[in-house]
Design a protein around this motif. Structure first.
Motif, mmCIF file in Angstrom:
data_model
loop_
_atom_site.group_PDB
_atom_site.id
_atom_site.type_symbol
_atom_site.label_atom_id
_atom_site.label_comp_id
_atom_site.label_asym_id
_atom_site.label_seq_id
_atom_site.Cartn_x
_atom_site.Cartn_y
_atom_site.Cartn_z
ATOM 1 N N ALA A 46 9.863 1.738 -4.207
ATOM 2 C CA ALA A 46 8.885 0.999 -4.795
ATOM 3 C C ALA A 46 9.324 -0.197 -5.298
ATOM 4 O O ALA A 46 8.694 -1.116 -5.498
ATOM 5 N N TYR A 73 5.830 -2.307 -5.403
ATOM 6 C CA TYR A 73 4.844 -1.500 -5.416
ATOM 7 C C TYR A 73 4.503 -1.201 -6.607
ATOM 8 O O TYR A 73 5.111 -1.055 -7.792
ATOM 9 N N THR A 115 3.139 9.697 4.106
ATOM 10 C CA THR A 115 2.225 9.191 2.875
ATOM 11 C C THR A 115 1.784 10.633 2.060
ATOM 12 O O THR A 115 1.563 10.202 0.916
ATOM 13 N N LEU A 160 3.210 10.374 -6.696
ATOM 14 C CA LEU A 160 2.410 9.585 -7.321
ATOM 15 C C LEU A 160 1.807 10.442 -8.461
ATOM 16 O O LEU A 160 1.567 9.943 -9.497
ATOM 17 N N THR A 195 0.851 -1.287 -0.133
ATOM 18 C CA THR A 195 -0.064 0.063 -0.046
ATOM 19 C C THR A 195 0.902 1.289 -0.128
ATOM 20 O O THR A 195 2.110 1.369 0.105
ATOM 21 N N ILE A 196 0.210 2.388 -0.083
ATOM 22 C CA ILE A 196 0.871 3.768 0.082
ATOM 23 C C ILE A 196 1.390 4.016 1.316
ATOM 24 O O ILE A 196 2.630 4.413 1.440
ATOM 25 N N VAL A 246 4.332 10.511 -0.670
ATOM 26 C CA VAL A 246 4.319 9.631 -1.467
ATOM 27 C C VAL A 246 3.227 10.104 -2.564
ATOM 28 O O VAL A 246 3.286 9.873 -3.578
ATOM 29 N N ASP A 247 2.017 10.691 -1.844
ATOM 30 C CA ASP A 247 1.022 11.125 -2.828
ATOM 31 C C ASP A 247 1.320 12.052 -3.921
ATOM 32 O O ASP A 247 0.951 12.053 -4.951
#
Length: 349
Positions: free
Chosen positions: A42, A47, A17, A24, A5-6, A20-21
């Motif tokens: 990742a 990932y 997180t 992405l 997951t994230i 990471v968002d």
């Protein structure tokens, strides 16, 4: 298995997180080093969005064109070598690395020279395996004059002209093979050696190391005349059958280049496991099977994955700083496989 997951990715990358968002979704104000760290994490944890991150990293990076020339298109080792180079090219976050791969079907140095010359204007650098020959050296010189560095892989060639050598220390590999035969054989006796041909610089160095070990450290063994097998399975099989038939006291055999499949088959057919200590180079499905059924004692393999990663980095660095005035060499430790090793083909390199 549950997909990462994230939150898993954030923990692996050591960031939040929210970061990471942003990575992405390609949002601004994220440092390249942070994006690279998230991408590496990742890849490491598997990932599913790793490719998206990589494409964002490489969006504004220039292309780097790598020419790769290998031997024997049908051989498992060279197919695996190509696969590992392509994987490392995909993993690069410094440039958009594109590989142009060519294979040689025979041991013709003029053929290698033609393939090298054919890379002119198509690539930024070349890595190649092959014979050491004046025609090859001239082709390397011509590419260098055009600003295209050439790196020798596995077996060196065009010393003083090529940009660098990436592979094992072949004298040391030969000595390791000698050490294993002297320690694993049940008694002293005769020892045989196959090399692909006199123009393989790496094979000649392995022969030198192999013979020097016995001369210095195991003089009670009798070294037989070195045999040329042209790296072919059938010729190696026939020559091994002949050796085993003529020399009942043959206790060791080292296949320093290709054609090992023939030696494995002959020993399997004519001797019980352990009667002859057979050493070969490179882990393939055939050599793994030989280890498992006892016809083969030890495999000395090349860490191709590490070589590919370091060489691609070196090539990109050289493209930015220019060709070196003092071509060098980079040695990588050989990997050692025995019947007790854990095998995961495709990931061992």
């Amino acid at each position: 298995m549950t997909r990462p997951t994230i939150a898993d990715l954030a923990r692996a990358a050591g960031v939040g997180t929210a970061t990471v968002d942003r990575v992405l979704n390609g949002r601004p104000n994220v440092r390249e080093e942070t994006v690279r760290r998230v991408h590496e994490a990742a890849e490491r944890i598997g990932y599913h969005g790793a490719n998206i991150i990589r494409h964002r990293l490489l969006a504004d990076k220039p292309e780097f064109r790598l020419g790769l020339i290998l031997q024997k298109p049908q051989h498992a080792f060279y197919q695996e070598t190509l696969r590992l180079f392509e994987a490392q090219a995909r993993a690069s976050t410094l440039r958009r690395v594109q590989i142009t791969a060519k294979f040689l079907d025979d041991l013709n140095p003029e053929g290698l020279a033609r393939l090298l010359t054919g890379m002119k204007g198509r690539v930024d650098a070349v890595a190649a395996t092959g014979l050491d020959h004046h025609a090859v050296t001239q082709a390397v010189q011509d590419l260098r004059a055009s600003g295209i560095p050439v790196y020798s892989l596995l077996s060196d060639f065009a010393q003083g002209v090529r940009e660098g050598y990436f592979g094992t220390n072949n004298i040391k590999v030969g000595r390791i093979a000698g050490w294993f035969i002297s320690r694993l054989s049940r008694s002293t006796g005769k020892v045989g050696l196959f090399i692909g041909g006199p123009r393989f610089h790496g094979h000649e160095l392995r022969e030198t190391g192999f013979r020097s070990y016995f001369r210095e450290s195991a003089p009670d063994f009798q070294m037989l005349e070195t045999q040329i097998n042209l790296e072919t399975r059938q010729l190696t099989y026939e020559a091994t059958v002949s050796l085993l038939s003529r020399h009942q006291d043959l206790v060791g055999l080292y296949c320093a280049g290709g054609g090992m499949e023939g030696a494995i088959q002959a020993v399997r057919e004519m001797r019980k496991p352990g009667q002859v200590v057979l050493i070969v180079n490179e882990l393939t499905p055939e050599s793994q099977a030989g280890l498992q059924d006892g016809s083969l004692s030890v495999v000395l393999s090349t860490p191709v994955k590490q070589i590919a990663a370091d060489l691609i980095q070196q090539m990109i660095d050289a493209s930015e700083r220019g060709l070196t005035e003092t071509p060098g060499q980079r040695f990588f430790p050989a990997q050692i496989w025995t019947p007790e090793s854990d095998f995961v083909m495709g990931s061992h390199q």
